[in-house]
Motif scaffolding. Structure first.
Motif, PDB file in Angstrom:
ATOM      1  N   VAL A 296      -4.208  -3.987   3.904  1.00 13.22           N
ATOM      2  CA  VAL A 296      -3.445  -5.152   4.373  1.00 13.22           C
ATOM      3  C   VAL A 296      -2.806  -4.886   5.742  1.00 13.22           C
ATOM      4  O   VAL A 296      -2.001  -5.689   6.214  1.00 13.22           O
ATOM      5  N   ASP A 297      -3.138  -3.747   6.367  1.00 13.14           N
ATOM      6  CA  ASP A 297      -2.627  -3.402   7.691  1.00 13.14           C
ATOM      7  C   ASP A 297      -1.105  -3.427   7.731  1.00 13.14           C
ATOM      8  O   ASP A 297      -0.471  -4.029   8.598  1.00 13.14           O
ATOM      9  N   ASN A 298      -0.505  -2.712   6.766  1.00 17.82           N
ATOM     10  CA  ASN A 298       0.952  -2.678   6.653  1.00 17.82           C
ATOM     11  C   ASN A 298       1.394  -1.213   6.590  1.00 17.82           C
ATOM     12  O   ASN A 298       2.109  -0.793   5.684  1.00 17.82           O
ATOM     13  N   THR A 299       0.929  -0.440   7.580  1.00 18.14           N
ATOM     14  CA  THR A 299       1.241   0.990   7.567  1.00 18.14           C
ATOM     15  C   THR A 299       2.722   1.260   7.812  1.00 18.14           C
ATOM     16  O   THR A 299       3.261   2.264   7.326  1.00 18.14           O
ATOM     17  N   ARG A 300       3.386   0.388   8.545  1.00 16.58           N
ATOM     18  CA  ARG A 300       4.797   0.630   8.869  1.00 16.58           C
ATOM     19  C   ARG A 300       5.659   0.655   7.614  1.00 16.58           C
ATOM     20  O   ARG A 300       6.597   1.450   7.514  1.00 16.58           O
ATOM     21  N   ASN A 301       5.363  -0.222   6.648  1.00 17.68           N
ATOM     22  CA  ASN A 301       6.137  -0.225   5.415  1.00 17.68           C
ATOM     23  C   ASN A 301       5.971   1.084   4.662  1.00 17.68           C
ATOM     24  O   ASN A 301       6.943   1.639   4.129  1.00 17.68           O
ATOM     25  N   ALA A 302       4.738   1.582   4.580  1.00 18.98           N
ATOM     26  CA  ALA A 302       4.509   2.843   3.889  1.00 18.98           C
ATOM     27  C   ALA A 302       5.245   3.980   4.591  1.00 18.98           C
ATOM     28  O   ALA A 302       5.863   4.845   3.937  1.00 18.98           O
ATOM     29  N   GLU A 303       5.200   4.011   5.911  1.00 16.47           N
ATOM     30  CA  GLU A 303       5.884   5.075   6.653  1.00 16.47           C
ATOM     31  C   GLU A 303       7.397   4.986   6.481  1.00 16.47           C
ATOM     32  O   GLU A 303       8.079   6.012   6.343  1.00 16.47           O
ATOM     33  N   GLU A 304       7.933   3.786   6.451  1.00 17.72           N
ATOM     34  CA  GLU A 304       9.376   3.618   6.279  1.00 17.72           C
ATOM     35  C   GLU A 304       9.802   3.986   4.867  1.00 17.72           C
ATOM     36  O   GLU A 304      10.869   4.580   4.653  1.00 17.72           O
ATOM     37  N   ILE A 305       8.975   3.642   3.843  1.00 17.40           N
ATOM     38  CA  ILE A 305       9.300   4.006   2.462  1.00 17.40           C
ATOM     39  C   ILE A 305       9.305   5.520   2.309  1.00 17.40           C
ATOM     40  O   ILE A 305      10.201   6.098   1.669  1.00 17.40           O
ATOM     41  N   PHE A 306       8.313   6.192   2.877  1.00 21.61           N
ATOM     42  CA  PHE A 306       8.277   7.647   2.805  1.00 21.61           C
ATOM     43  C   PHE A 306       9.479   8.254   3.516  1.00 21.61           C
ATOM     44  O   PHE A 306      10.062   9.241   3.043  1.00 21.61           O
ATOM     45  N   ARG A 307       9.866   7.661   4.628  1.00 20.55           N
ATOM     46  CA  ARG A 307      11.019   8.181   5.354  1.00 20.55           C
ATOM     47  C   ARG A 307      12.295   8.049   4.520  1.00 20.55           C
ATOM     48  O   ARG A 307      13.066   9.020   4.399  1.00 20.55           O
TER      49      ARG A 307
END
Length: 757
Positions: A296-307
């Motif tokens: 879904v081209d939503n890499t920023r959400n995954a990176e922010e959740i991991f952070r």
């Protein structure tokens, strides 16, 4: 025809001579040839225009000349025409007899040509009609194809929106309801341990009291949930694709709100599943969730959740920034120990996700957890918890933190699987912002003021400052004798010390090195120049040179020799070792520039020697002034010729001898330098002695000649014999004899012809 048959033929000229013979001049050119601007070939051009031809020539050829040339050319053409007619006169006369019934022949040939032309026109019309029909059919086909594509797009969109995970017949409302129900069930299972068809199995597990089975069940549920979310994400990706390509259609606009709601629901469910997988370190669930985020081209959400889920708690253990002023992990704003702890925690708790995201051919290379999760959180923690770490106001601490930060970045780059990944990591905005916070320019300015300021402080003194042996040993350069020279060497080495140098701006430190050498050289050369010109005044920056004694310049010569040797020797080698990673071309340029700086110091030695010589010669000139006493001793006196040297002679070379026998000259000057001093001083002293002696002798001779003339005139007036001569030695001869005796003592020579004392 223009020529009648009854007219006699024109008598052709003899074959042996042409019609127009052009007589050649001395250089082989025809006398009656046309000028260069008259081109006969221009009349044969298909696009020849008489008006343009004349307008082009009128700018530099008069009309009379042009008319004359044209008439001459016309006459020539007529003569050639007559020549051609006479050559083929028989055929020309028979031409009219052969052109019989030409019109009939033309009519016979025209009929079939007209028939062919009509057939071609008819065929051409049929082809044009077929072509128009074919173009119309192709146009209709293209329009139908475009309409079909739009229809298929609408049908696929409706199909995807209405698609169930198991059936394909639900509408959008049923699909969203089913997705919501499925997501709720998937989230409720890990919380309460059972749901739906799993209730029986879970009750059995609870009755047996085996907790391991609970964990296994949780893993299965997370994996199942993540797989379903990945499928939903792929369908949502298709929806977004269709929406992007047909968003202006009414059918798509009516579904926009529903698609947004479905996307929001998917993001929420995917976030919960991803967090659950990170907490339990479930590799399969995390892998499926990452693939869903990538779909879904939503890499920023995954990176922010991991952070926020993993990285932030780890970093706050080391650098707590929730409470202002509280510093953890180390004292003050130092970051070296903090980075060590953070690297250890990353290796323990973040490696599993970094390895998953760098899986080969997984399509997860779109994530940048190193930059947007780890580095971003570390940067935020430092800005909030230790803002002074970025301040260059304390250069030593700043450089230590900067180098520690570069080491931390290098450690993060070690997790990159390829060079392209490293390049992408460095191109991230967070990485750029992190590097921009380290203001190396301000740091260098402070170091420049510190290093250059210390040298300036040493050079602005009113005199030369000899250093004690202990100070020299503390400075690490036991060969220096002046504080100014020792300070220069310390400043030069400070530029390349590990706790000062920044490799990325080594060019600036190289420029500072050359500026320091130039500053010292200019200080010394300007002082010597002021000493030569006696440029003294209040608050003069060259007071040290005006007040310096010759023995002080011995220190300068010694220091210049050792500074040049050190700069061109060990110093260059040390710089080469520091810059060994640079290219050969760069190293050659660095070596050349530093060696040139050392040579500039060595080139000052002759000027210092000249300054010493000038001082010694001035002192000797005071003794040479006593030469005038020789004239007073023998003028108008009956003093006999001299037999010994004058008393002043022993003091002429005394200043030079005292200087060379002194402790400083004996200790710090080489034999070569002493030889240059002796030769230079002796040359100038003897030159000055020669000038004074020649002036004295010339003056004495002139005076003696005048006196003799006066004496002879008086004798003639008194009637005395004019041939009476004085056989005594004259005053000038006695003066010359005295000077000869003095010269023998002033400049004795040894067997090698060198001056000795």
């Amino acid at each position: 025809m223009g020529i009648q048959q009854e007219q006699p033929p024109v008598t052709p000229p003899p074959l042996s001579t042409p019609l127009r013979t052009a007589t050649a001049d001395l250089f082989g050119d025809p006398i009656d040839s046309h000028p260069l601007w008259f081109k006969q070939s221009s009349f044969l051009s298909p696009d020849f225009d008489s008006e343009s031809y004349i307008s082009d020539l009128r700018t530099f050829v008069p009309f009379e000349t042009l008319r004359s040339e044209l008439q001459s050319h016309l006459s020539s053409l007529k003569h050639e025409l007559v020549e051609l007619i006479n050559r083929d006169y028989a055929d020309f006369v028979n031409l009219s007899t052969k052109l019989v019934d030409v019109d009939a022949a033309v009519l016979r040939m025209r009929a079939p040509l007209i028939e062919i032309r009509e057939k071609i026109l008819g065929f051409r019309g049929a082809v044009e009609g077929s072509l128009l029909s074919l173009q119309g059919g192709l146009r209709q086909r293209a329009e139908a194809s475009a309409a079909r594509e739009i229809l298929e797009l609408l049908l696929d969109t409706s199909h995807v929106v209405s698609k169930d995970l198991n059936t394909n017949a639900m509408d959008i409302g049923s699909w969203v309801h089913k997705v919501e129900k499925l997501i709720k069930e998937l989230h409720s299972v890990p919380a309460d341990g059972f749901n739906g068809d799993l209730q029986t199995a879970e009750r059995g597990h609870l009755s047996n009291g085996v907790s391991i089975q609970h964990a296994e069940t949780g893993i299965i549920l997370r994996e199942t949930q993540s797989m379903l979310l990945e499928r939903i994400a792929s369908e949502m990706n298709r929806l977004k694709f269709y929406f992007a390509h047909a968003k202006n259609l009414p059918f798509i606009e009516n579904m926009e709100k529903r698609i947004q709601n479905a996307s929001s629901l998917l993001d929420t469910s995917l976030g919960h599943c991803f967090v659950d997988g990170l907490i339990h370190k479930d590799a399969n669930a995390v892998y499926n969730c990452l693939r869903a985020y990538a779909a879904v081209d939503n890499t920023r959400n995954a990176e922010e959740i991991f952070r926020s889920t993993v990285v932030a708690p780890l970093v706050q253990k080391v650098i707590p920034y929730s409470a202002p002023g509280v510093v953890g992990g180390s004292i003050g704003d130092e970051l070296e120990e903090d980075y060590k702890q953070i690297k250890h925690l990353i290796a323990e708790d973040c490696t599993f996700l970094l390895e998953i995201s760098s899986t080969e051919n997984s399509g997860l290379h779109v994530f940048s957890f190193l930059a947007n999760s780890i580095l971003k959180e570390v940067l935020w923690a430092i800005q909030q918890g230790k803002p002074g770490a970025f301040s260059p106001g304390r250069p030593t601490e700043f450089l230590k933190n900067y180098k520690s930060s570069l080491g931390f970045l290098a450690d993060l780059e070690g997790y990159c699987p390829s060079r392209s990944a490293v390049a992408n990591f460095r191109a991230e905005a967070v990485y750029v912002d992190f590097m921009r916070l380290w203001n190396i320019g301000v740091y260098f300015s402070l170091r420049f003021q510190e290093i250059a300021g210390s040298l300036d402080s040493a050079l602005v003194g009113s005199g030369l400052t000899p250093i004690q042996k202990s100070d020299s040993e503390q400075g690490g350069s036991q060969y220096m004798t002046l504080k100014q020279s020792l300070t220069l060497m310390e400043c030069l080495r400070s530029c390349w010390r590990e706790d000062v140098l920044v490799i990325s701006i080594s060019d600036k430190f190289l420029r500072l090195t050359l500026q320091l050498v130039s500053r010292y050289a200019n200080w010394l050369s300007a002082g010597l120049s002021a000493r030569r010109t006696r440029n003294s005044g209040t608050n003069s920056p060259f007071e040290w040179a005006l007040a310096a004694a010759p023995d002080d310049f011995v220190y300068i010569i010694h220091d210049l020799d050792h500074l040049a040797a050190e700069v061109c020797g060990n110093y260059v080698d040390d710089v080469f070792e520091i810059l060994n990673s640079c290219s050969t071309e760069v190293l050659d340029l660095v070596k050349h520039s530093i060696l040139q700086g050392g040579k500039s110091l060595k080139d000052l030695v002759p000027s210092v020697i000249d300054s010493i010589i000038e001082t010694l010669v001035e002192k000797s000139n005071e003794e040479l002034k006593q030469l005038h006493g020789i004239v007073a001793a023998y003028r108008m006196t009956k003093k006999p010729p001299p037999v010994r040297h004058s008393h002043y002679v022993s003091g002429v070379l005394r200043p030079l001898k005292v200087f060379l026998d002194g402790e400083r000259a004996s200790t710090y000057l080489t034999e070569e330098t002493k030889g240059k001093l002796v030769q230079g001083a002796a040359f100038k002293i003897t030159g000055r002695y020669n000038e004074l002696a020649a002036d004295i002798v010339n003056t004495a001779r002139k005076t003696e000649t005048s006196l003799q003339r006066i004496r002879k005139g008086a004798q003639r007036r008194a009637g005395a014999s004019s041939d009476v001569s004085d056989h005594n030695v004259s005053e000038t001869d006695r003066i010359c004899m005295q000077l000869f005796l003095d010269i023998q003592l002033v400049a004795p020579q040894d067997k090698q012809g060198e001056i000795s004392f």
